[in-house]
Write a protein that holds these residues in place. Sequence first.
Motif, PDB file in Angstrom:
ATOM      1  N   ALA A 110      -0.266  21.106  -0.437  1.00 23.08           N
ATOM      2  CA  ALA A 110      -1.638  20.593  -0.410  1.00 23.08           C
ATOM      3  C   ALA A 110      -2.637  21.737  -0.372  1.00 23.08           C
ATOM      4  O   ALA A 110      -3.678  21.695  -1.041  1.00 23.08           O
ATOM      5  CB  ALA A 110      -1.826  19.682   0.795  1.00 23.08           C
ATOM      6  N   MET A 111      -2.322  22.785   0.408  1.00 26.05           N
ATOM      7  CA  MET A 111      -3.221  23.935   0.477  1.00 26.05           C
ATOM      8  C   MET A 111      -3.308  24.639  -0.872  1.00 26.05           C
ATOM      9  O   MET A 111      -4.383  25.055  -1.310  1.00 26.05           O
ATOM     10  CB  MET A 111      -2.735  24.913   1.550  1.00 26.05           C
ATOM     11  CG  MET A 111      -3.722  26.030   1.880  1.00 26.05           C
ATOM     12  SD  MET A 111      -3.617  27.440   0.754  1.00 26.05           S
ATOM     13  CE  MET A 111      -1.976  28.049   1.137  1.00 26.05           C
ATOM     14  N   GLY A 112      -2.166  24.748  -1.550  1.00 19.90           N
ATOM     15  CA  GLY A 112      -2.168  25.367  -2.871  1.00 19.90           C
ATOM     16  C   GLY A 112      -3.002  24.587  -3.875  1.00 19.90           C
ATOM     17  O   GLY A 112      -3.722  25.168  -4.695  1.00 19.90           O
ATOM     18  N   LEU A 113      -2.925  23.264  -3.796  1.00 21.54           N
ATOM     19  CA  LEU A 113      -3.744  22.434  -4.674  1.00 21.54           C
ATOM     20  C   LEU A 113      -5.226  22.617  -4.363  1.00 21.54           C
ATOM     21  O   LEU A 113      -6.047  22.774  -5.266  1.00 21.54           O
ATOM     22  CB  LEU A 113      -3.348  20.962  -4.501  1.00 21.54           C
ATOM     23  CG  LEU A 113      -1.993  20.564  -5.085  1.00 21.54           C
ATOM     24  CD1 LEU A 113      -1.562  19.207  -4.544  1.00 21.54           C
ATOM     25  CD2 LEU A 113      -2.061  20.528  -6.613  1.00 21.54           C
ATOM     26  N   TRP A 114      -5.551  22.607  -3.086  1.00 25.45           N
ATOM     27  CA  TRP A 114      -6.942  22.800  -2.675  1.00 25.45           C
ATOM     28  C   TRP A 114      -7.463  24.147  -3.176  1.00 25.45           C
ATOM     29  O   TRP A 114      -8.565  24.236  -3.740  1.00 25.45           O
ATOM     30  CB  TRP A 114      -7.023  22.739  -1.147  1.00 25.45           C
ATOM     31  CG  TRP A 114      -8.336  23.128  -0.571  1.00 25.45           C
ATOM     32  CD1 TRP A 114      -9.465  22.361  -0.489  1.00 25.45           C
ATOM     33  CD2 TRP A 114      -8.670  24.399   0.001  1.00 25.45           C
ATOM     34  NE1 TRP A 114     -10.489  23.073   0.106  1.00 25.45           N
ATOM     35  CE2 TRP A 114     -10.025  24.321   0.416  1.00 25.45           C
ATOM     36  CE3 TRP A 114      -7.961  25.577   0.217  1.00 25.45           C
ATOM     37  CZ2 TRP A 114     -10.677  25.395   1.026  1.00 25.45           C
ATOM     38  CZ3 TRP A 114      -8.607  26.645   0.823  1.00 25.45           C
ATOM     39  CH2 TRP A 114      -9.944  26.548   1.221  1.00 25.45           C
ATOM     40  N   ALA A 115      -6.679  25.186  -2.996  1.00 28.79           N
ATOM     41  CA  ALA A 115      -7.093  26.516  -3.440  1.00 28.79           C
ATOM     42  C   ALA A 115      -7.228  26.570  -4.956  1.00 28.79           C
ATOM     43  O   ALA A 115      -8.124  27.236  -5.490  1.00 28.79           O
ATOM     44  CB  ALA A 115      -6.084  27.565  -2.963  1.00 28.79           C
ATOM     45  N   GLY A 116      -6.344  25.867  -5.640  1.00 27.08           N
ATOM     46  CA  GLY A 116      -6.385  25.866  -7.094  1.00 27.08           C
ATOM     47  C   GLY A 116      -7.647  25.265  -7.672  1.00 27.08           C
ATOM     48  O   GLY A 116      -8.067  25.615  -8.782  1.00 27.08           O
ATOM     49  N   PHE A 117      -8.258  24.362  -6.927  1.00 26.89           N
ATOM     50  CA  PHE A 117      -9.470  23.720  -7.407  1.00 26.89           C
ATOM     51  C   PHE A 117     -10.742  24.503  -7.054  1.00 26.89           C
ATOM     52  O   PHE A 117     -11.825  24.164  -7.528  1.00 26.89           O
ATOM     53  CB  PHE A 117      -9.585  22.315  -6.808  1.00 26.89           C
ATOM     54  CG  PHE A 117      -8.623  21.322  -7.402  1.00 26.89           C
ATOM     55  CD1 PHE A 117      -8.740  20.923  -8.718  1.00 26.89           C
ATOM     56  CD2 PHE A 117      -7.605  20.781  -6.632  1.00 26.89           C
ATOM     57  CE1 PHE A 117      -7.870  20.000  -9.266  1.00 26.89           C
ATOM     58  CE2 PHE A 117      -6.724  19.851  -7.162  1.00 26.89           C
ATOM     59  CZ  PHE A 117      -6.855  19.462  -8.485  1.00 26.89           C
ATOM     60  N   LEU A 118     -10.642  25.515  -6.216  1.00 24.44           N
ATOM     61  CA  LEU A 118     -11.836  26.208  -5.744  1.00 24.44           C
ATOM     62  C   LEU A 118     -12.639  26.838  -6.877  1.00 24.44           C
ATOM     63  O   LEU A 118     -13.871  26.796  -6.873  1.00 24.44           O
ATOM     64  CB  LEU A 118     -11.448  27.293  -4.732  1.00 24.44           C
ATOM     65  CG  LEU A 118     -11.075  26.816  -3.334  1.00 24.44           C
ATOM     66  CD1 LEU A 118     -10.751  28.008  -2.448  1.00 24.44           C
ATOM     67  CD2 LEU A 118     -12.194  25.988  -2.721  1.00 24.44           C
ATOM     68  N   HIS A 119     -11.951  27.434  -7.835  1.00 25.49           N
ATOM     69  CA  HIS A 119     -12.661  28.093  -8.934  1.00 25.49           C
ATOM     70  C   HIS A 119     -13.496  27.081  -9.708  1.00 25.49           C
ATOM     71  O   HIS A 119     -14.667  27.342 -10.032  1.00 25.49           O
ATOM     72  CB  HIS A 119     -11.678  28.806  -9.855  1.00 25.49           C
ATOM     73  CG  HIS A 119     -12.343  29.490 -11.016  1.00 25.49           C
ATOM     74  ND1 HIS A 119     -13.112  30.617 -10.869  1.00 25.49           N
ATOM     75  CD2 HIS A 119     -12.367  29.178 -12.344  1.00 25.49           C
ATOM     76  CE1 HIS A 119     -13.585  30.988 -12.045  1.00 25.49           C
ATOM     77  NE2 HIS A 119     -13.150  30.130 -12.954  1.00 25.49           N
ATOM     78  N   GLN A 120     -12.904  25.931  -9.992  1.00 28.01           N
ATOM     79  CA  GLN A 120     -13.645  24.916 -10.730  1.00 28.01           C
ATOM     80  C   GLN A 120     -14.836  24.416  -9.918  1.00 28.01           C
ATOM     81  O   GLN A 120     -15.901  24.111 -10.465  1.00 28.01           O
ATOM     82  CB  GLN A 120     -12.739  23.736 -11.087  1.00 28.01           C
ATOM     83  CG  GLN A 120     -13.426  22.701 -11.984  1.00 28.01           C
ATOM     84  CD  GLN A 120     -12.511  21.569 -12.374  1.00 28.01           C
ATOM     85  OE1 GLN A 120     -11.294  21.620 -12.183  1.00 28.01           O
ATOM     86  NE2 GLN A 120     -13.088  20.516 -12.939  1.00 28.01           N
ATOM     87  N   MET A 121     -14.674  24.381  -8.595  1.00 25.26           N
ATOM     88  CA  MET A 121     -15.749  23.905  -7.733  1.00 25.26           C
ATOM     89  C   MET A 121     -16.986  24.798  -7.844  1.00 25.26           C
ATOM     90  O   MET A 121     -18.116  24.329  -7.778  1.00 25.26           O
ATOM     91  CB  MET A 121     -15.262  23.863  -6.289  1.00 25.26           C
ATOM     92  CG  MET A 121     -16.024  22.939  -5.368  1.00 25.26           C
ATOM     93  SD  MET A 121     -15.385  23.028  -3.695  1.00 25.26           S
ATOM     94  CE  MET A 121     -13.653  22.634  -3.976  1.00 25.26           C
ATOM     95  N   ARG A 122     -16.754  26.096  -8.003  1.00 29.26           N
ATOM     96  CA  ARG A 122     -17.873  27.035  -8.112  1.00 29.26           C
ATOM     97  C   ARG A 122     -18.652  26.843  -9.406  1.00 29.26           C
ATOM     98  O   ARG A 122     -19.842  27.118  -9.464  1.00 29.26           O
ATOM     99  CB  ARG A 122     -17.370  28.477  -8.022  1.00 29.26           C
ATOM    100  CG  ARG A 122     -16.854  28.878  -6.648  1.00 29.26           C
ATOM    101  CD  ARG A 122     -16.765  30.386  -6.525  1.00 29.26           C
ATOM    102  NE  ARG A 122     -15.885  30.968  -7.527  1.00 29.26           N
ATOM    103  CZ  ARG A 122     -14.583  31.189  -7.353  1.00 29.26           C
ATOM    104  NH1 ARG A 122     -14.027  30.867  -6.199  1.00 29.26           N
ATOM    105  NH2 ARG A 122     -13.843  31.723  -8.304  1.00 29.26           N
ATOM    106  N   GLU A 123     -17.972  26.393 -10.462  1.00 30.53           N
ATOM    107  CA  GLU A 123     -18.589  26.310 -11.774  1.00 30.53           C
ATOM    108  C   GLU A 123     -18.983  24.899 -12.190  1.00 30.53           C
ATOM    109  O   GLU A 123     -19.709  24.729 -13.171  1.00 30.53           O
ATOM    110  CB  GLU A 123     -17.627  26.887 -12.825  1.00 30.53           C
ATOM    111  CG  GLU A 123     -17.274  28.351 -12.588  1.00 30.53           C
ATOM    112  CD  GLU A 123     -16.354  28.902 -13.660  1.00 30.53           C
ATOM    113  OE1 GLU A 123     -15.743  28.088 -14.375  1.00 30.53           O
ATOM    114  OE2 GLU A 123     -16.273  30.144 -13.796  1.00 30.53           O
ATOM    115  N   ASP A 124     -18.511  23.897 -11.478  1.00 30.25           N
ATOM    116  CA  ASP A 124     -18.680  22.502 -11.888  1.00 30.25           C
ATOM    117  C   ASP A 124     -19.390  21.732 -10.773  1.00 30.25           C
ATOM    118  O   ASP A 124     -18.832  21.480  -9.718  1.00 30.25           O
ATOM    119  CB  ASP A 124     -17.295  21.897 -12.171  1.00 30.25           C
ATOM    120  CG  ASP A 124     -17.363  20.462 -12.654  1.00 30.25           C
ATOM    121  OD1 ASP A 124     -18.442  19.847 -12.615  1.00 30.25           O
ATOM    122  OD2 ASP A 124     -16.312  19.942 -13.076  1.00 30.25           O
ATOM    123  N   SER A 125     -20.645  21.369 -11.032  1.00 27.11           N
ATOM    124  CA  SER A 125     -21.415  20.660 -10.009  1.00 27.11           C
ATOM    125  C   SER A 125     -20.808  19.308  -9.667  1.00 27.11           C
ATOM    126  O   SER A 125     -20.902  18.848  -8.517  1.00 27.11           O
ATOM    127  CB  SER A 125     -22.863  20.481 -10.480  1.00 27.11           C
ATOM    128  OG  SER A 125     -22.910  19.693 -11.665  1.00 27.11           O
TER     129      SER A 125
END
Length: 213
Positions: A110-125
Amino acid sequence: MIGERRKFNRLGEDGRRAALIAAAIALISEGGPATATVRAIAERAGVTPGLIRHYFTTKEALMRAAYAQVMDAMTQASVDVLASTPNRPQARLAVFVAASLRPPVVDSRAMGLWAGFLHQMREDSEMRAVHEASYLHYRDLLQGLIAALPRVADAGQLRADAIACNAVIDGLWLEGSALPDAFRPGELVRIGLRSVSAILGLDLMAEMPERGI
């Protein structure tokens, strides 16, 4: 593959959408966001890449749905324990906090999935909006449990307490998921309960005498 596609085609609309989300989550868990290409997701789900567009207008929309499902599942695991908890405010808060710091919520996948989405979170409102919604949902649940405690606190204090307690839980969850072998059995739960107790001025540990912590 033919057998997989036939099985997939028997699913209803909701089942097909769920299967695509599950495929995206599995791929991100195995190799990070870069492995979750449209082609790879389609192959894992047993469909053609074009069918993905029927359910999600873009790959980013599919990623948002996958992230929301991961976060909602963790929150629900903490909520589920309340069904079998005595109707005492401190007991309900204690088991909620404890569940948030144990498997299956504390989990390296679950932590790996959460971390994997962080980059998209920075670029995608829109992804940030999904994250905000999941964060506020959990925090509101926590605040509701805090508000039920037999103590005097106005709305501003309840909000501040929920933010502080959530920050403690988030930090312990992150470290426990990233380094599962670095902590003794029950250590995260004990630290979490004592820290939340200190913030709120009560003793949540007293509500957990027989839970192996």
